[in-house]
Design an enzyme around this catalytic site. Sequence first.
Site, PDB file in Angstrom:
ATOM      1  N   LYS A 190       0.759  -1.364   0.120  1.00 47.47           N
ATOM      2  CA  LYS A 190      -0.144   0.035  -0.056  1.00 47.47           C
ATOM      3  C   LYS A 190       0.764   1.052   0.099  1.00 47.47           C
ATOM      4  O   LYS A 190       2.071   1.398   0.734  1.00 47.47           O
ATOM      5  CB  LYS A 190      -0.919  -0.060   1.089  1.00 47.47           C
ATOM      6  CG  LYS A 190      -1.829   0.853   1.102  1.00 47.47           C
ATOM      7  CD  LYS A 190      -2.957   1.056   2.488  1.00 47.47           C
ATOM      8  CE  LYS A 190      -4.061   1.743   2.536  1.00 47.47           C
ATOM      9  NZ  LYS A 190      -4.981   1.546   3.501  1.00 47.47           N
ATOM     10  N   SER A 215      -9.822   1.829   2.611  1.00 48.79           N
ATOM     11  CA  SER A 215      -8.885   2.557   1.744  1.00 48.79           C
ATOM     12  C   SER A 215      -7.943   1.573   0.996  1.00 48.79           C
ATOM     13  O   SER A 215      -7.267   2.260   0.072  1.00 48.79           O
ATOM     14  CB  SER A 215      -8.211   3.605   2.704  1.00 48.79           C
ATOM     15  OG  SER A 215      -7.560   2.917   3.637  1.00 48.79           O
ATOM     16  N   SER A 245     -10.161  -0.870   6.856  1.00 47.17           N
ATOM     17  CA  SER A 245      -9.580  -0.424   5.497  1.00 47.17           C
ATOM     18  C   SER A 245      -8.816  -1.631   4.972  1.00 47.17           C
ATOM     19  O   SER A 245      -8.478  -1.750   3.733  1.00 47.17           O
ATOM     20  CB  SER A 245      -8.549   0.786   5.669  1.00 47.17           C
ATOM     21  OG  SER A 245      -9.184   1.849   5.999  1.00 47.17           O
TER      22      SER A 245
END
Length: 485
Positions: free
Chosen positions: A75, A150, A174
């Site tokens: 990420k 996210s 997330s």
Amino acid sequence: MASIRELHEQLVKKERSAVEITQEALDRIQALEPKLHSFLTVTAQQALEQARAVDAKIAAGEEIGILAGIPIGVKDNMCTKGIRTTCASKILENFIPPYESTVTQKLAQAGSVTVGKTNLDEFAMGSSTENSAYQVTANPWDISRVPGGSSGGSAAAVAAEECVVSIGSDTGGSIRQPASFCGVVGMKPTYGLVSRYGLVAYASSLDQIGPFGRSVEDAAILLNAIAGYDPQDSTSLKVEIPDYTANLTPDLKGKKLKIGVIKETFGEGLDPEVEASVNQAIAQLEALGAEIHYISCPRFRYGVPSYYIIAPSEASANLARYDGVKYGLRSPDADNLLSMYTRTRATGFGTEVKRRIMIGTYALSAGYYDAYYLKAQKVRTLIKEDFETAFQQVDVLVCPTAPTTAFQAGEKITDPLSMYLNDLMTIPVNLAGLPGISVPCGFDSKGLPIGLQLIGKVLREDQLLQVAYAYEQSTTWHLQKAKIA
């Protein structure tokens, strides 16, 4: 693409090389990215160099670890030395960190191959990966729908087999919510189990890094590599780390496990198809030998309102450093220091980030601190107490991961409250600092994945993974593959 263990065996037996495996992942990324947009940065050259180093070790007769040569996505809110780290924000568009996050350093030491940095909602603020300043990630099961957020890029990349496993961060769901939307396994460990050093902060008391995989075993292997004490992180827990793969057995008989179903997570707002799949999963757990109890966590429903005071408050403090002075974007059109601050932040931050900064600044301001922030922290304590009471009766808790399956891109982007409710089931777990995992448990009538959330006691990831593995191995949901159209 095979599992970590299968790929490891192929490498050790010299049936395939790490370069071949890596090139296969890079080719798939190149083919699918025009539709999926899972990656913000693809590190092809570095990945092939890492793969060649693994092949050289094998050729020299050296022993390699289980993650050596395995393609991984990271990420893009974790610092990677010499590789652009943007947090999907314009304010960090050209930021290249001078240091490495602890998690990515551990992965490199394990010999894994980082194929790229994955897309996310800007500064990890969102539930759909539509808040990225650069691109909207698509759901591999239906590219007209969102992958969740996210960590949507990390979830989509694993579901589309662009990498074997990936790393995400979870502040209010997330990891687990996009895992549910994309039909993969996603885990948020106990707060403090995995170092946050080098993770760009959103809400420091809630953020936690965790793994994505197509199976529980892959997630457990990745957790083995990233868990552990780090003196560079003041919130890191100094505890012994067990082998999370050691107790993965296909049934629960004889283990006397008590599983609690959180009653407050069923009813209004829950999609009927999601409810039906989760109830079938609970029945399956009972058939595997678990004892099912129905548990009340009365303050569970206050998770969302308390989170959306606490998290934005912490964000308003953490994001104050982005002012154009030391690094990141600086607005050239400024007459003085104050206008440079304001114009940099006005042009650098997106709508959702600005919204949360304003909410947080308001909640922390004089006259409102006690009414909002302090009260939210008290509610957080009550939610934690509810979990503690529940865990006196059962070993693991279950509920849906998300109230619905993946929704259409653009459907909720103009309705923040509707978007925030996507994390209804996951937020309380972060507020209490507990471990949670989402595993695939079915599909709705549109062919979209449904996730089952399992919640464990503090530092009982071993038990949580054991239950998740037993359920997974008794079904075929995790074996289904997205047909990207």
